[in-house]
Design a protein around this motif. Structure first.
Motif, short mmCIF file in Angstrom:
data_model
loop_
_atom_site.label_atom_id
_atom_site.label_comp_id
_atom_site.label_asym_id
_atom_site.label_seq_id
_atom_site.Cartn_x
_atom_site.Cartn_y
_atom_site.Cartn_z
N ALA A 106 2.51 18.64 -12.81
CA ALA A 106 2.90 19.60 -13.14
C ALA A 106 2.78 20.41 -14.35
O ALA A 106 2.86 21.19 -14.95
N THR A 107 2.41 19.59 -15.30
CA THR A 107 1.86 19.38 -16.49
C THR A 107 1.04 19.65 -17.19
O THR A 107 -0.06 20.78 -18.05
N SER A 108 -0.47 18.66 -16.35
CA SER A 108 -1.63 19.15 -16.91
C SER A 108 -2.13 20.14 -15.60
O SER A 108 -3.63 20.46 -15.91
N GLY A 109 -1.93 20.70 -14.55
CA GLY A 109 -2.65 21.03 -13.34
C GLY A 109 -3.35 20.21 -12.48
O GLY A 109 -2.84 19.09 -13.26
N VAL A 110 -3.74 21.22 -11.47
CA VAL A 110 -4.51 20.23 -10.45
C VAL A 110 -5.26 19.36 -10.81
O VAL A 110 -5.60 18.72 -9.90
N ASP A 111 -5.93 20.05 -11.98
CA ASP A 111 -7.87 19.36 -12.49
C ASP A 111 -7.56 18.02 -13.49
O ASP A 111 -8.37 18.02 -14.01
N ALA A 112 -6.13 17.93 -13.03
CA ALA A 112 -6.13 16.85 -14.37
C ALA A 112 -6.83 15.65 -14.47
O ALA A 112 -7.32 15.25 -12.30
N PRO A 113 -7.34 14.58 -14.72
CA PRO A 113 -8.18 13.63 -15.07
C PRO A 113 -8.07 12.67 -13.71
O PRO A 113 -6.55 11.87 -14.04
N VAL A 114 -8.32 11.30 -12.37
CA VAL A 114 -8.12 10.51 -11.74
C VAL A 114 -7.17 9.42 -13.01
O VAL A 114 -6.44 8.85 -12.56
N ARG A 115 -8.11 9.66 -13.94
CA ARG A 115 -7.44 8.64 -14.35
C ARG A 115 -6.21 8.34 -15.16
O ARG A 115 -5.16 7.82 -15.12
N GLU A 116 -6.07 10.19 -15.58
CA GLU A 116 -4.15 10.22 -16.15
C GLU A 116 -3.06 9.79 -14.73
O GLU A 116 -2.05 9.57 -14.73
N ILE A 117 -3.32 10.20 -13.51
CA ILE A 117 -2.95 9.82 -12.64
C ILE A 117 -2.74 8.51 -11.92
O ILE A 117 -1.50 7.82 -11.78
N ALA A 150 1.04 -1.61 0.09
CA ALA A 150 0.37 -0.18 -0.19
C ALA A 150 0.71 0.83 -0.71
O ALA A 150 0.72 2.11 -0.67
N GLN A 151 2.02 0.85 0.42
CA GLN A 151 2.66 2.83 0.75
C GLN A 151 3.54 2.44 -0.59
O GLN A 151 3.45 3.83 -0.96
N ARG A 152 3.68 1.74 -0.95
CA ARG A 152 4.19 1.42 -2.48
C ARG A 152 3.72 2.55 -3.93
O ARG A 152 3.49 3.07 -4.42
N ASN A 153 1.93 1.66 -3.61
CA ASN A 153 0.88 2.43 -4.11
C ASN A 153 0.63 4.09 -3.87
O ASN A 153 0.46 4.74 -4.82
N GLY A 158 -5.02 1.19 -10.82
CA GLY A 158 -6.30 1.13 -11.18
C GLY A 158 -7.07 2.06 -10.47
O GLY A 158 -6.21 2.78 -9.31
N VAL A 159 -7.99 3.39 -11.43
CA VAL A 159 -8.85 4.09 -10.33
C VAL A 159 -8.76 4.36 -9.32
O VAL A 159 -9.30 5.39 -8.05
N GLY A 160 -9.49 2.61 -8.48
CA GLY A 160 -9.99 2.66 -7.09
C GLY A 160 -9.10 2.52 -6.35
O GLY A 160 -9.61 2.94 -5.06
N THR A 161 -7.73 2.36 -6.79
CA THR A 161 -6.79 2.73 -6.08
C THR A 161 -6.50 4.07 -5.16
O THR A 161 -6.99 4.71 -3.65
N VAL A 162 -6.39 5.13 -6.31
CA VAL A 162 -6.36 5.66 -5.99
C VAL A 162 -7.43 6.37 -4.80
O VAL A 162 -6.68 7.29 -3.90
N TYR A 163 -8.79 5.82 -5.32
CA TYR A 163 -9.69 6.62 -4.29
C TYR A 163 -9.83 6.16 -3.35
O TYR A 163 -9.74 6.97 -1.99
N ARG A 164 -9.16 4.96 -2.95
CA ARG A 164 -9.27 4.20 -1.93
C ARG A 164 -8.19 5.17 -0.75
O ARG A 164 -8.07 5.25 0.12
N HIS A 165 -6.57 5.21 -1.28
CA HIS A 165 -5.99 6.09 -0.55
C HIS A 165 -6.53 7.61 -0.61
O HIS A 165 -5.74 8.36 0.41
N PHE A 166 -7.53 8.75 -1.55
CA PHE A 166 -6.74 9.16 -1.55
C PHE A 166 -8.94 9.99 -1.85
O PHE A 166 -9.48 10.26 -3.15
#
Length: 193
Positions: A31-42, A15-18, A49-57
């Protein structure tokens, strides 16, 4: 790298690695797309997966805040590293250039800081709490050896450099770097050598 003010809790190694991958990817994408960049891109850049992003944030603001806090900590820590490697004025100038790069590449940070969104209300305090003491130490060291004037407040320099970044477009900091060098030269005026 965990933010300094973060409440620590046990996190599994995977989880820490993620989390680390997400923060690094978000930093690059912001830095390239601004803070409104799509979560999918991150998520794609982090290899999760996108679910991992939302699990942690669960909220975008949490990810933005974590990225900026991590980078604020790194910028503050650079002051000690530079002070150990360089003469006082050179350490001061290099740190101010580092700070300039940090501010200039944070597309959307100003909007987040001034959005009146309660999720971001601690970021300006974090800036002052972390960066002002780092800069103060560099200024005091340079003042003690008589290389810069003594009547400068760290917050004045932080705001001056941040103001220079309003003219930075597409991350091109060459002009602003030159102005920061001139600013540091100006700090030597009326130094007590």
């Amino acid at each position: 790298m965990e933010p300094r003010d973060h409440t620590f809790k046990y996190v599994r190694a995977d989880a820490q690695r993620n989390i680390n991958a997400l923060l690094q990817s978000a930093m690059t994408v912001f830095a390239t797309s601004g803070v409104d960049a799509p979560v999918r891109e991150i998520a794609e850049k982090a290899g999760v997966g996108v679910g991992t992003v939302y699990r942690h944030f669960p909220q975008r603001s949490g990810l933005i805040e974590a990225v900026f806090r991590q980078e604020i900590d790194a910028c503050a820590d650079a002051a000690g590293d530079l002070a150990a490697k360089y003469e006082p004025v050179e350490a001061l100038e290099r740190w101010m250039q580092c700070y300039l790069d940090f501010i200039a590449t944070k597309r959307g940070l100003a909007a987040a800081l001034h959005s009146n969104d309660p999720a971001y209300e601690t970021l300006p305090v974090c800036f002052v709490k972390e960066l002002s003491p780092a800069l103060k130490t560099l200024l005091e060291t340079a003042t003690a050896v008589g290389e810069v004037r003594a009547d400068i407040e760290p917050d004045e320099l932080l705001w001056a450099v941040a103001s220079l970044c309003t003219a930075v477009h597409n991350g091109d900091t060459v002009h602003a770097q030159h102005i920061v060098a001139l600013l540091v030269d100006g700090l030597r005026y009326r130094a007590s050598r």
